[in-house]
Each structure stands twice: as structure tokens, then as C-alpha cells.
Motif scaffolding. Structure first.
Motif, PDB file in Angstrom:
ATOM      1  N   LEU A   1       0.863  -1.186   0.000  1.00  0.00           N
ATOM      2  CA  LEU A   1       0.000   0.000   0.000  1.00  0.00           C
ATOM      3  C   LEU A   1       0.892   1.226   0.000  1.00  0.00           C
ATOM      4  N   GLU A   2       0.747   2.066  -0.991  1.00  0.00           N
ATOM      5  CA  GLU A   2       1.600   3.256  -1.103  1.00  0.00           C
ATOM      6  C   GLU A   2       0.836   4.298  -1.916  1.00  0.00           C
ATOM      7  N   VAL A   3       1.120   5.572  -1.635  1.00  0.00           N
ATOM      8  CA  VAL A   3       0.449   6.643  -2.376  1.00  0.00           C
ATOM      9  C   VAL A   3       1.430   7.434  -3.245  1.00  0.00           C
ATOM     10  N   TRP A   4       2.700   7.250  -3.047  1.00  0.00           N
ATOM     11  CA  TRP A   4       3.747   8.066  -3.670  1.00  0.00           C
ATOM     12  C   TRP A   4       4.115   7.476  -5.044  1.00  0.00           C
ATOM     13  N   THR A   5       3.873   8.261  -6.077  1.00  0.00           N
ATOM     14  CA  THR A   5       4.021   7.785  -7.459  1.00  0.00           C
ATOM     15  C   THR A   5       5.412   7.208  -7.739  1.00  0.00           C
ATOM     16  N   ASP A   6       6.454   7.972  -7.387  1.00  0.00           N
ATOM     17  CA  ASP A   6       7.809   7.504  -7.704  1.00  0.00           C
ATOM     18  C   ASP A   6       8.127   6.197  -6.971  1.00  0.00           C
ATOM     19  N   GLY A   7       7.639   6.088  -5.747  1.00  0.00           N
ATOM     20  CA  GLY A   7       7.865   4.861  -4.977  1.00  0.00           C
ATOM     21  C   GLY A   7       7.178   3.668  -5.632  1.00  0.00           C
ATOM     22  N   ILE A   8       5.968   3.892  -6.115  1.00  0.00           N
ATOM     23  CA  ILE A   8       5.228   2.803  -6.765  1.00  0.00           C
ATOM     24  C   ILE A   8       5.932   2.396  -8.061  1.00  0.00           C
ATOM     25  N   ALA A   9       6.393   3.396  -8.809  1.00  0.00           N
ATOM     26  CA  ALA A   9       7.104   3.087 -10.051  1.00  0.00           C
ATOM     27  C   ALA A   9       8.384   2.296  -9.745  1.00  0.00           C
ATOM     28  N   ALA A  10       9.110   2.707  -8.688  1.00  0.00           N
ATOM     29  CA  ALA A  10      10.340   1.998  -8.311  1.00  0.00           C
ATOM     30  C   ALA A  10      10.025   0.567  -7.880  1.00  0.00           C
ATOM     31  N   THR A  11       8.941   0.417  -7.145  1.00  0.00           N
ATOM     32  CA  THR A  11       8.533  -0.925  -6.700  1.00  0.00           C
ATOM     33  C   THR A  11       8.209  -1.799  -7.908  1.00  0.00           C
ATOM     34  N   ALA A  12       7.491  -1.225  -8.853  1.00  0.00           N
ATOM     35  CA  ALA A  12       7.102  -1.985 -10.054  1.00  0.00           C
ATOM     36  C   ALA A  12       8.338  -2.424 -10.842  1.00  0.00           C
ATOM     37  N   ARG A  13       9.300  -1.510 -10.979  1.00  0.00           N
ATOM     38  CA  ARG A  13      10.526  -1.861 -11.715  1.00  0.00           C
ATOM     39  C   ARG A  13      11.299  -2.957 -10.983  1.00  0.00           C
ATOM     40  N   ARG A  14      11.415  -2.779  -9.674  1.00  0.00           N
ATOM     41  CA  ARG A  14      12.132  -3.762  -8.850  1.00  0.00           C
ATOM     42  C   ARG A  14      11.467  -5.135  -8.959  1.00  0.00           C
ATOM     43  N   ALA A  15      10.143  -5.139  -8.899  1.00  0.00           N
ATOM     44  CA  ALA A  15       9.398  -6.401  -8.968  1.00  0.00           C
ATOM     45  C   ALA A  15       9.616  -7.067 -10.322  1.00  0.00           C
TER      46      ALA A  15
END
Ligand SMILES: C[S@@+](CC[C@H](N)C(=O)[O-])C[C@H]1O[C@@H](n2cnc3c(N)ncnc32)[C@H](O)[C@@H]1O
Length: 250
Positions: free
Chosen positions: A105-119
Motif C-alpha cells: 500500500l503506497e500513495v507516492w508515485t515515484d515509490g510505486i514506479a520503483a517498486t514496479a521496476r524492482r518487482a
């Protein structure tokens, strides 16, 4: 209403927009950032759960409930990380525990994008990201007793007294988290701000659905070292771990 192709695992309901301004536990979201988000969706769309929204792009409509079996394509113990930041913790855990499902659960766009790339780099298939305010998600979008573990590591400290009301961990949130946990399920937290650690410990101890451990839990060895813990060490601040378990008899 027909869900877009990238939408997985939700039960859309007719939206009921709210009109009251809310106090949120997050400062930055990076905005809706349509272009950046569109790029993330284009390459990692299956990772993101798009709920029925309420009054904003971080809200979930009252009545929307996550269907984890549909979101993950199977039934497995679910771990939820609240405020997953850039995803170091949740991606590492998902790779190490393919037998579990992980919801970030996250609201921060850059964090979500980083998570998606990492995943994507790691190739995990047991992780989903829900861009939404965790207060709203736990208030009704997770069925009672559906979550095996909840993690809240280094929540925003909101250090000034006048901002303490914005802190994520408060009595109402503790009740909601406890209700979502399966009996015996664990809520693990960590913070490097002493007064917030005390607040967390007091809130969890006062929650009748939870059984708290000792005053401070030992550092959980499943917790990844993120920049927040490194910064705390550099500044000489002590990191406190707190843990509590959902009572089986309540
Ligand atoms: C200080 S960062 C810590 C990130 C991560 N846990 C770590 O240790 O690296 C806190 C994160 O929680 C997120 N956050 C705060 N309130 C939230 C809420 N109500 N729902 C979802 N995310 C939230 C913020 O956007 C931020 O990325």
C-alpha cells in the motif's frame, strides 16, 4: 461499468463521493502524474490493483472490497505492507516467500514506479501494489480476518506536535488493522523516532483485539535495511521495533 484491462481483483461498487476534507498521514504523492503512471501501467500493469475510487486518486470508494483470490489468481496467506516506499522490503520478501502473497500500500508515485521496476527485475509474481490511503483500505476494503501479517516500517514521523494528528498509527487504525488480521496474525512496526515509538506501543497496548509483546520487540530479522534505518544510525537515533498479535479470543 467495465474495468480497464489492467484492473485486477476488485469489486467495483457505485462510487459515493465524500465531501469532507480529511487529515492524511502522507504529505507527498507526486500528484496523479498521468504520463509516468501510464508508462508504469504499460509495462507492469498486472502488478497494480486499481480500485473503485472515492473522492481522489488515493481514495477507495466506500463499499469497495479487495478480492485477493482474483487479484493474485490463487488463495495464499496475505502480507500487507503499509507505506512500502520504493519497495525494497516487499519485493525482497515476495522473492523469498513464493508461498505467500504480498500487497504493497503506497500513495507516492515515484515509490510505486520503483517498486514496479524492482518487482519486474526480480520476476516476482506474488506481489500487487494498491495505490491508496491505507487508512481507507483498512477501514473496509480488506475483509475481516483476511490478512496474515501487516508491516509498517518507518511511518512518516510528523514530528511537530501540531502534526501528530497526521500520524498513521492511531487507535482507529489499530482497530481496523486488528480486525483485518487473522487470529494469531502479527502486526510488525518499526520507527526511529522515540516519541512515535512510545505512541505506537501505547496505541497497540490499548487495542483490545491485540496482544502486545514486550515493551520493544527485538529487531525482526526479516526486516530489510532501508535508507531510513541507515539515516537513523548516522544520526545516532535508536530504531524501536514493536509487534502485536491478533488475539484468538477477542
Ligand atoms: C518514511 S517512508 C518509509 C518507506 C518504507 N517503509 C521504508 O522503510 O523505506 C513512509 C511511506 O509511507 C507512505 N504513506 C504514508 N501514509 C500512507 C497511507 N496512509 N497510505 C499509504 N502509504 C502511506 C508514504 O508515502 C511514504 O512513502
Amino acid at each position: 461499468m467495465t474495468a480497464p484491462a489492467h484492473v485486477v481483483g476488485g469489486t467495483p461498487t457505485p462510487s459515493r463521493p465524500r465531501v469532507t476534507a480529511r487529515v492524511t498521514s502522507f504529505g507527498r504523492t507526486g500528484g496523479q502524474v498521468d504520463a509516468a503512471f501510464a508508462r508504469v501501467l504499460a509495462s507492469h500493469g498486472a502488478l497494480l490493483i486499481e480500485p473503485e475510487r472515492g473522492e481522489s486518486f488515493t481514495s477507495v470508494a466506500p463499499g469497495w472490497v479487495l478480492d485477493a483470490v482474483s487479484a493474485f489468481g490463487r488463495s495464499a496467506p496475505l502480507v500487507v505492507e503499509v507505506g512500502s516506499g520504493a519497495g525494497e522490503q516487499v519485493v525482497r520478501a515476495a522473492a523469498a516467500h513464493p508461498e505467500r502473497d504480498f500487497l504493497a500500500l503506497e500513495v507516492w508515485t515515484d515509490g510505486i514506479a520503483a517498486t514496479a521496476r524492482r518487482a519486474a527485475e526480480t520476476g516476482v509474481t506474488n506481489l500487487r501494489v494498491l495505490r491508496a490511503d491505507a487508512h481507507q483500505v483498512f477501514a473496509g476494503a480488506l475483509p475481516s480476518g483476511s490478512v496474515a501479517e501487516v508491516w509498517t516500517f518507518f511511518p512518516d514521523p510528523w514530528r511537530k506536535s501540531r502534526h501528530h494528528k497526521r500520524r498513521l498509527v492511531n487507535p482507529a487504525f489499530a482497530d481496523d488493522v486488528a480486525r483485518a488480521l487473522t487470529p494469531g496474525g502479527c502486526w510488525r512496526l518499526a520507527t526511529d523516532w522515540e516519541d512515535y515509538a512510545g505512541q505506537v506501543r501505547d496505541v497497540l497496548s490499548a487495542c483490545t483485539l491485540l496482544e502486545s509483546g514486550p515493551e520493544w520487540a527485538p529487531r525482526w530479522d526479516g526486516r530489510v535495511l532501508t535508507r531510513f534505518e541507515r539515516k537513523a544510525a548516522e544520526a545516532g537515533r535508536v530504531v524501536r521495533d514493536v509487534a502485536a498479535v491478533r488475539r484468538c479470543d477477542a
